[in-house]
Design an enzyme around this catalytic site. Structure first.
Site, short mmCIF file in Angstrom:
data_model
loop_
_atom_site.label_atom_id
_atom_site.label_comp_id
_atom_site.label_asym_id
_atom_site.label_seq_id
_atom_site.Cartn_x
_atom_site.Cartn_y
_atom_site.Cartn_z
N THR A 101 -25.60 -52.29 -9.69
CA THR A 101 -24.36 -51.64 -9.29
C THR A 101 -24.22 -50.38 -10.11
OG1 THR A 101 -23.25 -53.76 -8.82
CG2 THR A 101 -21.83 -51.89 -9.31
N ARG B 3 -19.27 -62.38 1.62
CA ARG B 3 -19.25 -62.47 0.16
C ARG B 3 -18.80 -61.15 -0.45
NH1 ARG B 3 -22.02 -59.52 -4.21
NH2 ARG B 3 -22.20 -60.94 -5.98
N VAL B 4 -17.94 -61.23 -1.47
CA VAL B 4 -17.53 -60.08 -2.26
C VAL B 4 -17.80 -60.41 -3.72
CG1 VAL B 4 -15.59 -58.65 -3.01
CG2 VAL B 4 -15.77 -59.35 -0.61
N GLY B 5 -18.45 -59.52 -4.42
CA GLY B 5 -18.75 -59.73 -5.83
C GLY B 5 -17.72 -59.09 -6.73
N ASP B 6 -18.17 -58.71 -7.92
CA ASP B 6 -17.24 -58.20 -8.93
C ASP B 6 -16.93 -56.72 -8.76
OD1 ASP B 6 -19.89 -57.53 -9.59
OD2 ASP B 6 -19.40 -57.31 -11.71
N THR C 174 -22.29 -54.40 -14.56
CA THR C 174 -23.28 -54.69 -13.53
C THR C 174 -23.91 -56.04 -13.83
OG1 THR C 174 -25.26 -53.85 -12.41
CG2 THR C 174 -25.14 -53.53 -14.78
N GLY C 175 -24.51 -56.64 -12.81
CA GLY C 175 -25.19 -57.91 -13.05
C GLY C 175 -24.83 -58.95 -12.01
N ASP C 176 -24.81 -60.20 -12.44
CA ASP C 176 -24.51 -61.33 -11.56
C ASP C 176 -23.01 -61.39 -11.32
OD1 ASP C 176 -24.19 -63.70 -10.23
OD2 ASP C 176 -25.43 -64.89 -11.57
N GLY C 177 -22.57 -60.66 -10.30
CA GLY C 177 -21.14 -60.49 -10.06
C GLY C 177 -20.39 -61.76 -9.76
#
Length: 377
Positions: free
Chosen positions: A219, A247-250, A270-273
């Site tokens: 991201t 799906r929506v992440g962070d 950034t990363g595993d949202g």
């Protein structure tokens, strides 16, 4: 103070500035926090192609008419147009149905107003639509087809976000049995690995189970301080490849993908949202600054908080205070971030080794974590 204004949907952005981690760039890479440059300053997650966004935002700030919000929009738009690493903008990270959707958020550090879009379909300029949400509505987040309708009503072009390459990769993934998807605790009929799926434990004896996985994803999250010390932050991403549709992440979540308080500082992540949003790492990082931590300490603290619960999490966080002092930390990989200030002739890429889990705290808990990986994540 110049009046802040949104970019027109058709605005021509700065040309693509292709920078790679060459030997010359590596000469500027370090693992320690470098000297603090003067304002204005731009800092964002990731090096490599993401430095084009850093440069675009910084060069825009050299014009007195460019606000901090403008610079964030310009920087993130650059990555959207350049399809940075395939994880930002159109043509990347298609979901299970081979559709690319976009998430973006932008935040004003003075008013703390924010605008965001999630699951945006068929509109390329996600960060600019988020800016319109901030400036032309009283809302903070619009989603899905309704976000698309809002964008089109405001002059943005509706078009396919997929490319021949993204569709071909998705179809190849399907042919290989949809391995590494995000389904957990489900079963499918033999020979139908791509679904439909049903929950485990519903009397569906004889059906095979799915072992969830998922590819890594990046991201762009950016924090800007203009020459007058005014701050803004923003995030843009096309999410996780092969995600469950919807799906929506962070990324578009205030306090998770990015966060800024102009009285204290800002943060980008950034990363595993899916995991990171449970911790609101950027909100926590800015609160760490408020409590008196230095940016590097604030970044490391939020990564350690996540590692205590999820020792295998992949994460990256950048933090900057109002003085332009900055730091970064990550886990699960060697995290890089890009920064440029008025004392620099070019963008610098900083590499930070992963923060390791506290082995004493984790002792006796590893088995529990392995169980959660299979059943809760």
């Amino acid at each position: 103070m110049p009046k802040q204004r949104a970019l027109a949907p058709k605005m021509k952005l700065l040309p693509h500035l292709h920078l790679t981690l060459s030997l010359t760039l590596l000469a500027h890479t370090a693992t320690a926090t470098p000297p603090t440059p003067n304002l204005p300053l731009v800092i964002n997650t990731w090096g490599g192609p993401f430095t084009a966004a850093t440069d675009a935002a910084y060069l825009a700030l050299l014009s007195p008419s460019t606000s901090a919000l403008d610079a964030v929009e310009i920087g993130c738009s650059t990555c959207e147009r350049n399809q940075c690493d395939g994880t930002v903008g159109y043509g990347g990270s298609p979901d299970e149905k081979c559709e690319t959707t976009l998430d973006a958020m932008i935040m004003d550090g003075t008013s703390m107003n924010s605008g965001a879009v999630a699951g945006l379909r068929r509109v390329k300029s996600a960060i600019s639509v988020a800016r319109y949400v901030l400036q032309y509505t009283a809302h903070s987040l619009l989603v899905g087809d309704q976000a698309t309708r809002f964008a089109v009503e405001n002059g943005f072009v509706e078009e396919d976000l997929g490319t021949e390459e993204s569709r071909a990769k998705c179809e190849a993934w399907k042919r290989e049995g949809c391995k590494g998807n995000y389904r957990r605790n489900v079963v499918h009929e033999p020979g139908r690995e791509c679904g439909p799926y049903a929950p485990v434990g519903k009397g569906l004896e004889g059906l095979s189970g799915m072992e969830g996985g998922g590819e890594g994803h990046d991201t762009i999250s950016m924090v800007v301080i203009d020459g007058e010390g005014i701050m803004a932050a923003g995030t843009s991403t096309n999410g996780a490849a092969h995600k469950v549709p919807g799906r929506v992440g962070d990324g578009p979540i205030v306090g998770s993908g990015s966060y800024v308080d102009g009285d204290v500082g800002g943060c980008g992540a950034t990363g595993d949202g899916d995991v990171m949003m449970r911790f609101l790492p950027c909100y926590q990082a800015v609160e760490n600054l408020r409590r008196g931590m230095a940016p590097q300490q604030a970044a490391e603290d939020v990564v350690k908080r996540m590692l205590r619960k999820y020792p295998k999490i992949s994460s990256g966080v950048v933090v900057v205070n109002t003085k332009g002092e900055y730091g970064g930390a990550g886990s699960g990989w060697t995290f890089t971030y890009a920064v440029r200030g008025s004392g620099m002739n070019e963008t610098q890429v900083i590499a930070v080794p992963p923060v390791e889990p506290d082995r004493e705290e984790l002792s006796g808990r590893a088995t529990g974590y392995d169980f959660r990986l299979q059943s809760e994540l």
